[in-house]
Structure formats: C-alpha cells, structure tokens
Design a protein around this motif. Structure first.
Motif, PDB file in Angstrom:
ATOM      1  N   ASP A  39      34.047   9.222  51.705  1.00 18.71           N
ATOM      2  CA  ASP A  39      35.433   8.774  51.829  1.00 18.71           C
ATOM      3  C   ASP A  39      36.217   8.823  50.525  1.00 18.71           C
ATOM      4  OD1 ASP A  39      34.168   6.771  50.469  1.00 18.71           O
ATOM      5  OD2 ASP A  39      34.446   5.233  52.004  1.00 18.71           O
TER       6      ASP A  39
ATOM      7  N   SER B 254      42.422  19.067  56.281  1.00 19.48           N
ATOM      8  CA  SER B 254      43.245  17.869  56.461  1.00 19.48           C
ATOM      9  C   SER B 254      44.720  18.201  56.331  1.00 19.48           C
ATOM     10  CB  SER B 254      42.874  16.815  55.415  1.00 19.48           C
ATOM     11  OG  SER B 254      43.335  17.228  54.130  1.00 19.48           O
TER      12      SER B 254
ATOM     13  N   ILE C 113      40.394  13.532  56.918  1.00 23.55           N
ATOM     14  CA  ILE C 113      41.680  12.833  56.885  1.00 23.55           C
ATOM     15  C   ILE C 113      41.874  12.224  55.500  1.00 23.55           C
ATOM     16  CG2 ILE C 113      43.032  10.903  57.821  1.00 23.55           C
ATOM     17  CD1 ILE C 113      41.569  11.305  60.459  1.00 23.55           C
TER      18      ILE C 113
ATOM     19  N   LYS D  22      41.408   9.402  48.735  1.00 21.78           N
ATOM     20  CA  LYS D  22      40.684   8.495  49.616  1.00 21.78           C
ATOM     21  C   LYS D  22      40.980   8.827  51.063  1.00 21.78           C
ATOM     22  CE  LYS D  22      40.408   4.637  46.349  1.00 21.78           C
ATOM     23  NZ  LYS D  22      40.670   3.197  46.118  1.00 21.78           N
ATOM     24  N   GLY D  23      39.960   8.725  51.908  1.00 22.96           N
ATOM     25  CA  GLY D  23      40.118   9.033  53.324  1.00 22.96           C
ATOM     26  C   GLY D  23      38.783   8.952  54.035  1.00 22.96           C
ATOM     27  N   LYS D  24      38.503   9.912  54.905  1.00 17.41           N
ATOM     28  CA  LYS D  24      37.222   9.935  55.607  1.00 17.41           C
ATOM     29  C   LYS D  24      36.899  11.367  56.039  1.00 17.41           C
ATOM     30  CE  LYS D  24      39.209   8.689  60.130  1.00 17.41           C
ATOM     31  NZ  LYS D  24      39.141   7.721  61.244  1.00 17.41           N
TER      32      LYS D  24
ATOM     33  N   ASN E  60      43.908   9.481  53.417  1.00 17.93           N
ATOM     34  CA  ASN E  60      44.716   8.262  53.571  1.00 17.93           C
ATOM     35  C   ASN E  60      45.605   7.998  52.359  1.00 17.93           C
ATOM     36  OD1 ASN E  60      43.639   7.664  56.121  1.00 17.93           O
ATOM     37  ND2 ASN E  60      41.868   6.634  55.209  1.00 17.93           N
ATOM     38  N   SER E  61      45.139   8.402  51.181  1.00 10.81           N
ATOM     39  CA  SER E  61      45.950   8.152  49.980  1.00 10.81           C
ATOM     40  C   SER E  61      45.543   9.110  48.870  1.00 10.81           C
ATOM     41  CB  SER E  61      45.790   6.713  49.490  1.00 10.81           C
ATOM     42  OG  SER E  61      44.466   6.478  49.033  1.00 10.81           O
TER      43      SER E  61
END
Length: 542
Positions: free
Chosen positions: A263, A290, A214, A232-234, A216-217
């Motif tokens: 991440d 993703s 995923i 950035k994410g995981k 996030n940014s």
C-alpha cells in the motif's frame, strides 16, 4: 472514443501546425497554410505550406484482443475496441515562382519548421499555450481528452522504397516528405454487447479479473524536481506480477524505488522531466494501471532560449521570480551570473567561459526564499566557436592553407566547411586551432565554419542577409537576420551612429531599436566580437 476520432486527430494536428508555423517569423511575415488533402490534389500547391496526408490506418497489434477499458465518459466492456495507429505523410510545398528556380528551399524551410513543432509537442494532450490549448474543444476534441491513452506523434524511419510506392500510387513526382505515426486511437464498440447466457446448472470455476491498483494520495503533491514523494493506496504488489510507476512517459521499476509495499511506494521525482510542470503519476501492475495523480514541479523552468550557442553569452530562461526571493543559476554544475528582467519575467544567465567541452550542459535555476529550491533541469548545447580566420596560398605545388582559431575546436572527427566545400581534418587535438590544407588554389573571402563531432560552429565572417522591416521610423525595433551573429561583444552601426548591445546568444538574428536619425537611407552593419558584417541599406522615414 467514437468513429469521429480519426478525423478529430487529423484536425488537431492541422490546428497545431497552423497556429505555430513561422513563429518566430524567420521566414518573413507570411503564414504558411496547412492542408489535409491527397498530394495529387492541385490545391496543395496554391500557397506556401505543408500538407498532412493520412495515407494508412493500421490496427495496433498490442491492443487487438484487449478488453476495452472504457474512457472517462463511458464504462468499459469485455469486448475489444478498435485500436488504431494513424500513419501520416507530411510534405512541404512552395508556390511556384517565375523569378527564381529555388522554390523548394522555401518548402524545405517550412517542412523543417513543421517537424520542429511536432518534435517539441509530440503529445497533443500536453500542449497548453497561447497558440494551442488541448483543453479547448475547438482545438482538441473532448472525446480525445476523455481517453485514458494520450495522442502521441512519432517520427518514423521510412525507406525510399516505401516513399516510392506511395508517390507512384498517386501518379505524382516525389517530393521531400516525412512519415509520422500517431497512436493510440481507440474506437469503442458501437454495437450493444450480447445478453448474458443463462447460468450453467453445474459445478464450475468462477474466474474474475484482478482490480487495477488504486492511488489514494501523493505526498507531497508539489515540490522541487528530484524530491522524494510517497504514493499511498492499495494493490501495489501482486504475486507473480511486475510493478512500475509511470511519471508521464517515464517508467520507473522497483530498482528505482526507495520503498515498495502493498500500500505504499516511495521514490524520487526525476530531475529532468520532459514536460511539466504538472506531471501525471500512476502505478501499473502488469497491464493494470491506476488513475493518475498530479505532482506539480516547483520551481519550474521551460527550455532556455536559444537552445544552443557559445560560452560567455547570456541565455534567456522564462521565469517569474517570487517576490523577495534571490535567484542563482548553475550551468554544467558551475555557477553562472544572472540578471532578472522582472518586466518580461525572464532570467538571463551567462554561460560560464570555464566550460571547455562541447555538448549538452545542464541548466538549473535556484530560488532562495529562505530555503534554496532547485528547479527542474534543462539543457543548453555548447558549440565550437570561431574567433578568427587565415587563408593563405602557395604555388609549386598549388596549395591553400586554412587556419581557424577559436574555442573548443578539438575532437575525434573535425571538418572545415569553406564555402560549399567540406575539408576533412579527422582528429584535432588542439582546442584553439584547426589547420587544413587543400591541394589547389581556392578563392578568398568565402564563409567558414567548423564541424566538431557533429556540432557546427558559428559562420565566419558574420554576415547579414535581411533587415525586417526595411523601412522604419526612428525609435522602431528592427530585426537583423543573418549568420554568425552570436558574440560576447555585439554592436550595430547605423551609418556613423553605433548602438552597443548586451551579449548576443542567438546566431541568426539581432533585434535593436533604431536610434534618433534623420530621414533617408542609412547603411546598417553589425560588429560581432570585433568583426564587421557586410552593410545593408535601411530607409528611415520622416
């Protein structure tokens, strides 16, 4: 996608071709038609055009047993989708004429035009311009946009044996054709999945699939090509699995990363993306991918026009300069002089004469609004150039010597085209001259070009073949079509009235406004680098 997807793909490709054929109008003012009929249907030869024939549908072997992951409008299921590759045969046609027996030349021109369009717009989802917009349902079906897979068009190598089977099966004589594969088309399950069985009343092992990574940014979300970005994410690292980042169709591995953690991924955006300015960035861990984030390249330039030519001429780079910014350019890493046409949003950059080798040269625009910013990299192909020609003959024994002078004529495999004859020189070590001998007397005055390592020079002498339109009013713009029209000094003569033009980059046409002249016929010719073309008649209307 539903079972309507196959027809939707055919309709979109036909719409793309129909909107873009003969732009710019190098084949007159007519618009070739696009048909999607079997080649044995007589309607395909009614007018000049191309026929897009879906002759085979095959199952994609890589997604055959993969659970359908759904699309943007429908949830996925463990049941596999029908994953298909579509195989099209593209054929050019020209309406038969009793005037000439070379109708197929028109068919070949139209086919070449269609192939260039599909090569330039090989991913239908990414086409967004005035002719075709993938965001319009009437041109590109919503269910095709909803798919996570893009519709990609690929030219396939095809043997004459396969073509023979196709045309023999249709009981038609063979016509020049090419084969394209379009993928990936996934038709989702239409039958409800069976209800779950009752829970097994015994000890067992519960296995669940790993979730996709995923994002996030994406920081920053816009900037210059080649800039460093942080994702950035995981879920970016999984033991035993490989991690990659997809920037549109370009896959980057950990060896290309600046940093990789569970991440966070740090990497550099590539300097020469094929499409843009909005790049789809996603993280892939094995086969789990993703949702994409968008990175917008600023400043962004499309391909220069023309795509190939000679040093010392100006190429046009479409670009809207920001207010107050200064623009510079580099071609092959060398400074290039620029001028800005603010009214038409075009930057003219002169290809440096210090470039001594043929081949693709990088084109970069630098925008300085207080901080210099480099654009994405495009490419301009430099070609060998003829500047003069000498043809001499001798007897006892008969011999014709052809001496060509110019620039960048040296190479490992050099051939001289004289009329319809190709004369092989082999290696030529002199950049300014190439000399070939033929053991017989050849006629003089035939057109000449030099092919250096697969790249063909301008045609010498320059020649006009058409004036469009042939009848105009003074002050109107006309197009002179021909060959060898690119040069550093170019003028057009309307009788005794000369119109000087800027450096001419395009070799096949010149656009010029007719000067104030009296009504009547006038002879029009061009002068390129001091050499006159033949003259054509233009009628000035009163």
């Amino acid at each position: 996608m539903s079972y309507l997807a196959i027809g939707a793909v055919t309709k979109s490709i036909a719409e793309l071709l129909g909107k873009k054929l003969n732009k710019p109008q190098l084949m007159g003012s007519s618009t070739p038609k696009v048909t999607t009929l079997p080649p044995d249907d007589d309607r395909v030869t009614d007018n000049d055009g191309v026929n897009l024939f879906l002759y085979r549908v095959s199952q994609d072997p890589f997604n055959k047993n993969t659970s359908w992951r759904g699309d943007k409008s429908n949830p996925g299921t463990r049941r596999p989708a029908l994953s298909l590759n579509l195989h099209y045969m593209l054929t050019g046609y020209a309406k038969k004429s009793n005037v000439t027996a070379v109708d197929d030349i028109t068919a070949h021109q139209i086919l070449g035009n269609a192939m260039a369009i599909l090569n330039e717009h090989s991913v239908l989802n990414d086409v967004h311009d005035a002719d075709f917009d993938a965001d319009l349902d009437t041109q590109f079906s919503k269910e095709l946009r909803d798919s996570f897979d893009k519709i990609k068009i690929t030219l396939m190598p095809t043997s004459m044996e396969e073509f023979s089977k196709i045309w023999t099966g249709l009981n038609k004589a063979y016509r020049l054709s090419v084969i394209y594969e379009v993928s990936l088309v996934q038709i989702g399950p239409i039958v409800p999945a069976p209800a779950a069985s009752p829970a097994v009343q015994r000890i067992g092992l519960d296995v669940s699939t790993l979730a996709p990574p995923i994002i996030n940014s994406l920081e920053p979300s816009s900037g210059a090509a080649g800039s460093e970005v942080t994702i950035k994410g995981k879920g970016f690292r999984v033991r035993g699995a490989s991690t990659s980042v997809l920037i549109d169709d370009l896959a980057l591995s950990p060896a290309d990363f600046v940093k990789l953690t569970d991440d966070e991924i740090v990497l550099n955006i590539n300097e020469a993306p094929q499409r843009g300015p909005r790049l789809q960035v996603s993280v892939k861990v094995d086969d789990r991918q993703s949702e994409p984030f968008v990175y917008e390249v600023r400043p962004w330039i499309p391909s220069p026009q023309p795509l190939r030519g000679f040093t010392g001429v100006s190429i046009a780079i479409p670009f809207q300069a920001p207010a107050g910014a200064t623009l510079t350019a580099q071609i092959d890493g060398k400074p290039a002089s620029v001028s800005v046409n603010a009214r038409e949003n075009v930057v003219l950059a002169t290809v440096p004469t210090s470039i001594t080798a043929n081949g693709p040269k990088s084109v970069v625009l630098i925008v300085n609004d207080g901080t210099p910013k480099r654009s994405n990299t495009r490419f301009f192909e430099v070609l060998p150039m003829i500047e003069n020609l000498s043809v001499t003959t001798a007897t006892t024994p008969d011999k014709t010597t052809i001496t060509v002078t110019g620039q960048r004529l040296n190479g490992a495999d050099v051939n001289v085209k004289y009329g319809k004859m190709i004369i092989r020189k082999g290696e030529n070590t002199t950049a300014a001259t190439v000399v070939v001998d033929v053991g017989r007397i050849l006629p003089s005055g035939l057109p000449v070009s030099v092919v250096v390592d697969g790249r063909e020079s301008n045609v010498w002498p320059p020649r006009l073949t058409d004036l469009d339109p042939p009848q105009v009013f003074a002050g109107d713009e006309i197009t002179l079509t021909g060959s060898g029209l690119s040069g550093q000094t170019v003028s057009v003569n309307f009788g005794s009235t000369r119109v000087d033009l800027p450096k001419q980059a395009a070799a096949s046409f010149i656009r010029v406004k007719v000067p104030p002249l009296s009504a009547g016929a006038v002879a029009v010719k061009a002068t390129v680098n001091g050499k006159d073309t033949n003259a054509l008649s233009l009628l000035i209307l009163g």
